[in-house]
Every structure is written in structure tokens, then in C-alpha cells.
Write a protein that holds these residues in place. Structure first.
Motif, PDB file in Angstrom:
ATOM      1  N   SER A  82       0.855  -1.319  -0.030  1.00 22.30           N
ATOM      2  CA  SER A  82      -0.004   0.028   0.096  1.00 22.30           C
ATOM      3  C   SER A  82       1.178   1.156   0.140  1.00 22.30           C
ATOM      4  O   SER A  82       0.408   2.574  -0.032  1.00 22.30           O
ATOM      5  N   GLY A  83       2.006   0.977  -0.149  1.00 21.30           N
ATOM      6  CA  GLY A  83       3.108   2.132  -0.091  1.00 21.30           C
ATOM      7  C   GLY A  83       3.355   2.696   1.589  1.00 21.30           C
ATOM      8  O   GLY A  83       4.262   3.891   1.389  1.00 21.30           O
ATOM      9  N   VAL A  84       3.028   1.948   2.321  1.00 18.28           N
ATOM     10  CA  VAL A  84       3.267   2.442   3.812  1.00 18.28           C
ATOM     11  C   VAL A  84       4.880   2.090   4.237  1.00 18.28           C
ATOM     12  O   VAL A  84       5.162   0.736   3.882  1.00 18.28           O
ATOM     13  N   TYR A  85       5.603   2.709   4.691  1.00 15.59           N
ATOM     14  CA  TYR A  85       7.138   2.367   5.209  1.00 15.59           C
ATOM     15  C   TYR A  85       6.984   2.036   6.312  1.00 15.59           C
ATOM     16  O   TYR A  85       6.420   2.784   7.453  1.00 15.59           O
ATOM     17  N   HIS A  86       7.517   0.769   6.790  1.00 14.98           N
ATOM     18  CA  HIS A  86       7.632   0.210   8.106  1.00 14.98           C
ATOM     19  C   HIS A  86       9.223   0.224   8.415  1.00 14.98           C
ATOM     20  O   HIS A  86      10.158  -0.321   7.769  1.00 14.98           O
ATOM     21  N   GLU A  87       9.552   1.100   9.727  1.00 14.35           N
ATOM     22  CA  GLU A  87      11.027   0.845  10.170  1.00 14.35           C
ATOM     23  C   GLU A  87      11.125   0.507  11.431  1.00 14.35           C
ATOM     24  O   GLU A  87      10.177   0.712  12.401  1.00 14.35           O
ATOM     25  N   PHE A  88      12.079  -0.462  11.597  1.00 15.88           N
ATOM     26  CA  PHE A  88      12.448  -1.046  12.759  1.00 15.88           C
ATOM     27  C   PHE A  88      13.943  -1.323  12.835  1.00 15.88           C
ATOM     28  O   PHE A  88      14.402  -2.329  12.715  1.00 15.88           O
ATOM     29  N   SER A  89      14.662  -0.030  13.317  1.00 21.10           N
ATOM     30  CA  SER A  89      15.965  -0.046  13.194  1.00 21.10           C
ATOM     31  C   SER A  89      16.800  -1.048  14.002  1.00 21.10           C
ATOM     32  O   SER A  89      17.705  -1.380  13.641  1.00 21.10           O
ATOM     33  N   GLY A  90      16.171  -1.343  15.111  1.00 19.95           N
ATOM     34  CA  GLY A  90      16.659  -2.321  16.092  1.00 19.95           C
ATOM     35  C   GLY A  90      16.390  -3.524  15.912  1.00 19.95           C
ATOM     36  O   GLY A  90      16.627  -4.681  16.763  1.00 19.95           O
ATOM     37  N   GLY A  91      15.494  -4.062  15.066  1.00 21.26           N
ATOM     38  CA  GLY A  91      15.063  -5.298  14.694  1.00 21.26           C
ATOM     39  C   GLY A  91      13.627  -5.636  15.154  1.00 21.26           C
ATOM     40  O   GLY A  91      13.255  -4.945  15.951  1.00 21.26           O
ATOM     41  N   HIS A  92      13.059  -6.620  14.729  1.00 20.17           N
ATOM     42  CA  HIS A  92      11.542  -6.778  15.075  1.00 20.17           C
ATOM     43  C   HIS A  92      11.171  -8.420  14.395  1.00 20.17           C
ATOM     44  O   HIS A  92      12.055  -8.747  13.311  1.00 20.17           O
ATOM     45  N   TYR A  93      10.357  -8.988  15.096  1.00 18.14           N
ATOM     46  CA  TYR A  93       9.788 -10.040  14.654  1.00 18.14           C
ATOM     47  C   TYR A  93       8.295 -10.125  14.161  1.00 18.14           C
ATOM     48  O   TYR A  93       7.584  -9.254  14.654  1.00 18.14           O
ATOM     49  N   ILE A  94       7.720 -10.748  13.023  1.00 20.95           N
ATOM     50  CA  ILE A  94       6.764 -10.580  12.495  1.00 20.95           C
ATOM     51  C   ILE A  94       6.354 -11.951  12.098  1.00 20.95           C
ATOM     52  O   ILE A  94       7.196 -12.893  11.936  1.00 20.95           O
ATOM     53  N   THR A  95       4.946 -12.348  11.877  1.00 26.04           N
ATOM     54  CA  THR A  95       4.603 -13.348  11.361  1.00 26.04           C
ATOM     55  C   THR A  95       3.936 -13.465   9.861  1.00 26.04           C
ATOM     56  O   THR A  95       3.354 -12.556   9.539  1.00 26.04           O
TER      57      THR A  95
END
Length: 256
Positions: A200-213
Motif C-alpha cells: 500500500s506504499g506504507v513504510y515500516h521501520e524497525f532499526s533495532g530489529g523486529h519479529y513478524i509472522t
């Protein structure tokens, strides 16, 4: 024809003398000499017919034994390509939960993946299996270990994408792993770092790292559906191209 140079009387006398000397020799000696001669001839014949056993052994060793194919099972048929055999799009059944604090993204994502396999646990129980602390969950390897420990079998494997950007082969591997896992009813857990743009063009930022499913795919795995327990960027689920996802995972790994 005449031979004037030959002294015939002299030759005759020598022949007679030899005959008389032979006649005076003892009979047993003659027999023994004949026997020895016969034995020698026989021995030579035997040695010619059958060589020494040691020689025979060496000769046999010098000749290679005929090759015999070891009996073995037929080669396993190649595994079917999930991109060709699986549905073009698919989503797994799972139970979504947001993470309750900033460091529980690993337990929240792992728990969602476990629910896709019919296992319901609290995030706290999952956190204890992951070894999660206030510093977070170490790596995708911990997720794989914890989920296999709960499921009681090596259902999941860890796949790494080293470097700062995925290669085409690594992105394709992610695509195949996602399709294979989800068409079998299993969600995928990804450890990501940095930023990425969704469909959708949304930028997701996790500079320290992240977990997703990852809980779904479409277009034969060219796009994946993300269940994000952070709740930081709009809806709790969104779509992203598999190429962008592979680059988001780069330098880390995923459990599939």
C-alpha cells in the motif's frame, strides 16, 4: 659318396670300447639315473602345469575382480515444486495478538505461528522457551528451536539471508519456503531489521530489529501477508512483495 679324411677303423674301435664300458656299469645305477631323469621331467611338467600357490595368489591379486554393483535402493524421486503444485494463493488459520511490551515481538509472533499448527500458549510461556529478555529474542534460530520443541518434531528450519541485501536466489528460496509452509497450514516467523515498504506504499521501520509472522501468500508466493504484533504502522496485517520481504530479512533469518 666317399670321405677320404675319415679313419673308419679308428671310429669303430672307439664305439666298441664305449659299448663295453657301458656294459660293465651296475644295473641299479642305470635305473636310478633313469628314474632321476624321469622325476625331473615329471616335476618340470607339474611346475609348468600348476604354479606355486604363492605365485598363484600374486597372480590372482594382480587381476582385478569383476565389478559387481552393490544392491541399493532406487533414488528418491525429486520433491514436487510447491510453486507448481500448491494453490496460487493461500492463508493459514491463526490467532492474532499484539505484543504487550516493546520486547515481546518474538514471543507474540512465535505464538501466532504456533496457533496455525493448533497449539495455544500464552506469550509468557513462549517467551520462556525463547529465552526472551528485555533485550528481545536473540535470533530466528531460537524461534525454530522453541517451535520444534513445542510441536515435538523438526517441523521448522532456520534459513539465513546474510549480507545487507537479498540475492535473487534467496528471494526465490523465501518464496518457495512460504508457499510450502503455508500450503501445509504453517505460518512463517521472520526476524527483520531496518525498513521496507508494503504493497500500500506504507513504510515500516524497525532499526533495532523486529519479529513478524507471515500468514498468507498470493500470486504463487510473490507477495506475502504480514501479521505485525507491534501495531505501530496502521492495520495489524498488510501485504508486501516477497522481494521487499527478503531484503527486510537480510542480515537475519526466518523460520519456515
Amino acid at each position: 659318396m666317399r670321405y677320404p679324411d675319415l679313419d673308419l677303423p679308428k671310429l669303430a674301435r672307439r664305439a666298441e670300447a664305449g659299448r663295453r664300458a657301458l656294459a660293465r656299469r651296475p644295473i641299479p645305477a642305470l635305473i636310478g639315473s633313469a628314474a632321476m631323469l624321469a622325476a625331473a621331467v615329471t616335476t618340470a611338467a607339474v611346475l609348468h602345469e600348476t604354479s606355486d600357490p604363492a605365485d598363484a595368489h600374486v597372480a590372482a591379486a594382480a587381476v582385478p575382480a569383476p565389478a559387481t554393483a552393490a544392491p541399493g535402493k532406487p533414488a528418491d524421486p525429486p520433491a514436487p515444486d510447491p510453486l507448481l503444485t500448491a494453490p496460487e494463493e493461500h492463508s493459514v488459520d491463526y490467532d492474532f495478538q499484539f505484543q504487550p511490551n516493546y520486547y515481546y515481538c518474538g514471543p507474540a509472533s512465535t505464538r501466532m505461528a504456533l496457533t496455525s499448527s493448533g497449539v495455544s500458549m500464552s506469550q509468557g510461556d513462549v517467551a520462556s522457551r525463547l529465552g526472551t529478555t528485555v533485550n528481545g529474542t536473540n535470533s530466528a534460530a531460537d524461534v525454530t528451536r522453541a517451535m520444534n520443541g513445542v510441536l515435538g518434531k523438526d517441523e521448522y528450519q532456520t534459513h539465513w539471508i546474510p549480507g545487507q541485501q537479498a540475492t535473487g536466489a534467496q528471494a526465490e528460496r523465501l518464496q518457495r519456503d512460504v508457499v510450502a509452509a503455508m500450503s501445509g497450514g504453517r505460518a512463517v516467523v521472520a526476524n527483520i531489521v531496518g525498513g521496507a515498504t508494503d504493497a500500500s506504499g506504507v513504510y515500516h521501520e524497525f532499526s533495532g530489529g523486529h519479529y513478524i509472522t507471515l500468514v498468507g501468500y498470493r500470486d504463487r508466493g510473490r507477495a506475502v501477508q504480514v501479521a505485525d504484533p507491534s501495531g505501530m504502522f496502521g492495520p495489524r496485517t498488510y501485504w508486501m512483495s516477497t522481494w521487499n520481504m527478503a531484503n527486510w530479512i537480510a542480515a537475519r533469518g526466518y523460520s519456515a
